[in-house]
Design an enzyme around this catalytic site. Structure first.
Site, PDB file in Angstrom:
ATOM      1  N   GLY A 198      61.807  37.634  17.223  1.00  0.00           N
ATOM      2  CA  GLY A 198      60.641  38.426  17.664  1.00  0.00           C
ATOM      3  C   GLY A 198      60.586  38.472  19.183  1.00  0.00           C
ATOM      4  O   GLY A 198      59.510  38.591  19.778  1.00  0.00           O
ATOM      5  N   GLY A 201      58.437  40.856  21.340  1.00  0.00           N
ATOM      6  CA  GLY A 201      56.987  40.853  21.147  1.00  0.00           C
ATOM      7  C   GLY A 201      56.286  40.086  22.258  1.00  0.00           C
ATOM      8  O   GLY A 201      56.921  39.468  23.115  1.00  0.00           O
ATOM      9  N   THR A 226      54.666  32.505  13.154  1.00  0.00           N
ATOM     10  CA  THR A 226      54.041  33.717  12.619  1.00  0.00           C
ATOM     11  C   THR A 226      52.917  33.321  11.665  1.00  0.00           C
ATOM     12  O   THR A 226      53.024  32.306  10.972  1.00  0.00           O
ATOM     13  CB  THR A 226      55.114  34.567  11.900  1.00  0.00           C
ATOM     14  OG1 THR A 226      56.089  34.948  12.873  1.00  0.00           O
ATOM     15  CG2 THR A 226      54.543  35.804  11.253  1.00  0.00           C
ATOM     16  N   THR A 227      51.869  34.119  11.622  1.00  0.00           N
ATOM     17  CA  THR A 227      50.728  33.806  10.750  1.00  0.00           C
ATOM     18  C   THR A 227      50.568  34.867   9.662  1.00  0.00           C
ATOM     19  O   THR A 227      51.240  35.897   9.684  1.00  0.00           O
ATOM     20  CB  THR A 227      49.423  33.716  11.570  1.00  0.00           C
ATOM     21  OG1 THR A 227      49.232  34.958  12.254  1.00  0.00           O
ATOM     22  CG2 THR A 227      49.474  32.588  12.572  1.00  0.00           C
ATOM     23  N   SER A 268      53.004  25.977  11.948  1.00  0.00           N
ATOM     24  CA  SER A 268      51.616  25.751  12.339  1.00  0.00           C
ATOM     25  C   SER A 268      50.992  27.083  12.708  1.00  0.00           C
ATOM     26  O   SER A 268      51.583  27.877  13.445  1.00  0.00           O
ATOM     27  CB  SER A 268      51.543  24.794  13.535  1.00  0.00           C
ATOM     28  OG  SER A 268      50.198  24.708  13.967  1.00  0.00           O
ATOM     29  N   ASN A 283      48.682  27.381  14.636  1.00  0.00           N
ATOM     30  CA  ASN A 283      48.320  27.319  16.051  1.00  0.00           C
ATOM     31  C   ASN A 283      49.120  26.202  16.717  1.00  0.00           C
ATOM     32  O   ASN A 283      49.037  25.050  16.315  1.00  0.00           O
ATOM     33  CB  ASN A 283      46.823  27.079  16.217  1.00  0.00           C
ATOM     34  CG  ASN A 283      46.403  27.311  17.654  1.00  0.00           C
ATOM     35  OD1 ASN A 283      46.947  26.711  18.579  1.00  0.00           O
ATOM     36  ND2 ASN A 283      45.470  28.208  17.850  1.00  0.00           N
ATOM     37  N   HIS A 331      39.440  37.236  18.466  1.00  0.00           N
ATOM     38  CA  HIS A 331      40.767  37.554  19.006  1.00  0.00           C
ATOM     39  C   HIS A 331      40.800  38.964  19.584  1.00  0.00           C
ATOM     40  O   HIS A 331      39.918  39.781  19.314  1.00  0.00           O
ATOM     41  CB  HIS A 331      41.840  37.428  17.905  1.00  0.00           C
ATOM     42  CG  HIS A 331      42.212  36.018  17.591  1.00  0.00           C
ATOM     43  ND1 HIS A 331      41.543  35.273  16.644  1.00  0.00           N
ATOM     44  CD2 HIS A 331      43.167  35.202  18.107  1.00  0.00           C
ATOM     45  CE1 HIS A 331      42.079  34.057  16.594  1.00  0.00           C
ATOM     46  NE2 HIS A 331      43.064  33.988  17.467  1.00  0.00           N
ATOM     47  N   LYS A 386      45.410  42.140  17.146  1.00  0.00           N
ATOM     48  CA  LYS A 386      45.733  41.192  16.065  1.00  0.00           C
ATOM     49  C   LYS A 386      45.684  41.915  14.728  1.00  0.00           C
ATOM     50  O   LYS A 386      44.744  42.657  14.443  1.00  0.00           O
ATOM     51  CB  LYS A 386      44.773  40.003  16.097  1.00  0.00           C
ATOM     52  CG  LYS A 386      45.155  38.927  15.099  1.00  0.00           C
ATOM     53  CD  LYS A 386      44.533  37.595  15.442  1.00  0.00           C
ATOM     54  CE  LYS A 386      44.901  36.536  14.417  1.00  0.00           C
ATOM     55  NZ  LYS A 386      46.333  36.218  14.420  1.00  0.00           N
ATOM     56  N   THR A 402      44.565  30.014  12.586  1.00  0.00           N
ATOM     57  CA  THR A 402      43.833  28.836  13.077  1.00  0.00           C
ATOM     58  C   THR A 402      42.532  28.636  12.301  1.00  0.00           C
ATOM     59  O   THR A 402      42.177  27.501  11.954  1.00  0.00           O
ATOM     60  CB  THR A 402      43.516  29.018  14.577  1.00  0.00           C
ATOM     61  OG1 THR A 402      44.745  29.294  15.242  1.00  0.00           O
ATOM     62  CG2 THR A 402      42.873  27.785  15.163  1.00  0.00           C
TER      63      THR A 402
HETATM   64  N1  LIG Z   1      51.161  29.833  15.712  1.00  0.00           N
HETATM   65  C1  LIG Z   1      50.656  30.183  16.912  1.00  0.00           C
HETATM   66  O1  LIG Z   1      50.246  29.352  17.731  1.00  0.00           O
HETATM   67  C2  LIG Z   1      50.595  31.647  17.263  1.00  0.00           C
HETATM   68  C3  LIG Z   1      50.161  32.055  18.547  1.00  0.00           C
HETATM   69  C4  LIG Z   1      50.204  33.421  18.865  1.00  0.00           C
HETATM   70  C5  LIG Z   1      50.647  34.338  17.908  1.00  0.00           C
HETATM   71  N2  LIG Z   1      51.023  33.897  16.678  1.00  0.00           N
HETATM   72  C6  LIG Z   1      51.536  34.796  15.652  1.00  0.00           C
HETATM   73  O2  LIG Z   1      52.863  35.194  16.023  1.00  0.00           O
HETATM   74  C7  LIG Z   1      53.127  36.489  15.478  1.00  0.00           C
HETATM   75  C8  LIG Z   1      53.622  37.404  16.585  1.00  0.00           C
HETATM   76  O3  LIG Z   1      52.603  37.595  17.535  1.00  0.00           O
HETATM   77  P1  LIG Z   1      52.801  38.589  18.798  1.00  0.00           P
HETATM   78  O4  LIG Z   1      51.468  38.685  19.440  1.00  0.00           O
HETATM   79  O5  LIG Z   1      53.969  38.177  19.621  1.00  0.00           O
HETATM   80  O6  LIG Z   1      53.123  39.962  18.019  1.00  0.00           O
HETATM   81  P2  LIG Z   1      53.901  41.234  18.532  1.00  0.00           P
HETATM   82  O7  LIG Z   1      53.549  42.344  17.611  1.00  0.00           O
HETATM   83  O8  LIG Z   1      53.699  41.424  20.004  1.00  0.00           O
HETATM   84  O9  LIG Z   1      55.452  40.858  18.315  1.00  0.00           O
HETATM   85  C9  LIG Z   1      56.118  40.866  17.078  1.00  0.00           C
HETATM   86  C10 LIG Z   1      57.579  41.220  17.322  1.00  0.00           C
HETATM   87  O10 LIG Z   1      58.279  41.154  16.068  1.00  0.00           O
HETATM   88  C11 LIG Z   1      59.158  42.249  16.010  1.00  0.00           C
HETATM   89  N3  LIG Z   1      59.475  42.552  14.609  1.00  0.00           N
HETATM   90  C12 LIG Z   1      58.737  43.259  13.716  1.00  0.00           C
HETATM   91  N4  LIG Z   1      59.337  43.274  12.508  1.00  0.00           N
HETATM   92  C13 LIG Z   1      60.476  42.558  12.646  1.00  0.00           C
HETATM   93  C14 LIG Z   1      61.515  42.177  11.748  1.00  0.00           C
HETATM   94  N5  LIG Z   1      61.471  42.515  10.436  1.00  0.00           N
HETATM   95  N6  LIG Z   1      62.546  41.456  12.234  1.00  0.00           N
HETATM   96  C15 LIG Z   1      62.565  41.113  13.548  1.00  0.00           C
HETATM   97  N7  LIG Z   1      61.608  41.392  14.431  1.00  0.00           N
HETATM   98  C16 LIG Z   1      60.572  42.117  13.989  1.00  0.00           C
HETATM   99  C17 LIG Z   1      58.432  43.387  16.704  1.00  0.00           C
HETATM  100  O11 LIG Z   1      59.360  44.375  17.160  1.00  0.00           O
HETATM  101  C18 LIG Z   1      57.769  42.656  17.859  1.00  0.00           C
HETATM  102  O12 LIG Z   1      58.587  42.652  19.009  1.00  0.00           O
HETATM  103  C19 LIG Z   1      51.812  36.939  14.809  1.00  0.00           C
HETATM  104  O13 LIG Z   1      51.886  36.620  13.427  1.00  0.00           O
HETATM  105  C20 LIG Z   1      50.757  36.089  15.491  1.00  0.00           C
HETATM  106  O14 LIG Z   1      49.595  35.901  14.701  1.00  0.00           O
HETATM  107  C21 LIG Z   1      51.006  32.581  16.346  1.00  0.00           C
END
Ligand SMILES: NC(=O)c1ccc[n+]([C@@H]2O[C@H](COP(=O)([O-])OP(=O)(O)OC[C@H]3O[C@@H](n4cnc5c(N)ncnc54)[C@H](O)[C@@H]3O)[C@@H](O)[C@H]2O)c1
Length: 249
Positions: free
Chosen positions: A7, A10, A86-87, A109, A111, A142, A146, A153
């Site tokens: 990812g 992203g 990822t969530t 996790s 978060n 958020h 989102k 979380t």
């Molecule tokens: N656990 C944590 O602490 C935490 C913190 C922030 C965000 N997140 C989670 O992380 C995830 C990503 O957040 P973000 O803000 O970076 O999102 P984002 O949409 O900016 O990025 C997601 C990326 O994944 C890519 N993508 C989509 N489908 C794909 C696939 N099948 N294969 C490969 N890549 C693919 C997209 O092109 C994009 O670049 C979300 O689920 C978010 O809730 C978790």
């Protein structure tokens, strides 16, 4: 430690990539993203994880839940640990993560911040002390990009309450003639707007007094730092399922 950033194009993937540029003991060796522009990165970026050629010690994933099968099959086939940030996973997806963790080390996790995980511990303590006398409500806030609700979380916080009390069910939002609140509910409320990084409040509402436990994330860098720290922890663990509570406390 050689990291594959899944990812990478992203919001979070880019922060992990940039954080790793200045890291003393870990580096990004490649990335995977369905919609990446190679020119934005000075490491190879693939659209399909099956094409990765670099030696990888750990995968850090911030992408979408649809990518989960590809990540798990790459990691199990190559015996590589993965940090899943990822969530929004459903029960079947969580079951596939649990299955993979029988053969590889998996860290998951909702978060990755130290502060939120301290909050989880405090919420458990509060649930133990005053949960039975309280109506418990969780409010999360958020940014307007989102795509899932309630947040991972908020679900972690609800699970922390549930771990201390029996027969609680989550009620997402309320509308219409929804009837009186019962003692068996945890109310969940999702606010979306602007650029809010993440705010979580757990309210223990008693008669004539309210205890509120609250965390605010000011910067997304905390999640990238936590994910890299988790990867460093994970590469030294045997197969199994790990989370921030295991690593921190
Ligand atoms: N656990 C944590 O602490 C935490 C913190 C922030 C965000 N997140 C989670 O992380 C995830 C990503 O957040 P973000 O803000 O970076 O999102 P984002 O949409 O900016 O990025 C997601 C990326 O994944 C890519 N993508 C989509 N489908 C794909 C696939 N099948 N294969 C490969 N890549 C693919 C997209 O092109 C994009 O670049 C979300 O689920 C978010 O809730 C978790």
């Amino acid at each position: 430690m050689n990291v594959l950033v899944y990812g990478i194009a992203g919001t979070m993937g880019k922060i992990v990539y940039n954080t790793l540029k200045n890291h003393p003991t870990a580096k990004a060796v490649c990335g995977v993203d369905k919609f990446a522009n190679q020119a934005d990165f000075d490491i190879p970026v693939y659209t399909d994880i099956k094409d990765v050629k670099e030696h990888v010690d750990c995968v850090i994933d911030f992408s979408v839940k649809a990518a989960l099968p590809d990540i798990l099959s790459y990691c199990t086939q190559n015996n590589i640990p993965c940090v899943l940030c990822t969530t929004g996973y459903n029960d079947d997806e969580i079951a596939s993560i649990n299955e993979a963790s029988k053969s590889i080390a998996v860290f998951r996790s909702g978060n990755m911040s130290v502060g939120v995980n301290a909050l989880v511990k405090l919420v458990k303590e509060a649930a133990k002390l005053i949960g039975m006398a309280s109506d418990i409500e969780i409010i999360e806030q958020h940014h307007n990009k989102k795509i899932d609700a309630p947040s991972g979380t908020a679900i972690m916080l609800a699970d922390a309450v549930k771990s201390q009390m029996d027969n609680l069910e989550i009620v997402n939002g309320r509308e219409g003639i929804c009837g009186k609140r019962t003692q068996n509910e945890i109310g969940m409320h999702a606010v979306r707007g602007g650029t809010i990084v993440g705010k979580h409040e757990v309210l223990f509402i008693m008669n004539n007094e309210v205890v509120t436990l609250k965390h605010e994330s000011e910067n997304k860098g905390i999640f990238a730092e936590g994910a890299i720290r988790a990867a460093e922890y994970l590469i030294n663990q045997p197969a199994g399922l790990y989370n921030m509570q295991d690593m921190l406390f």
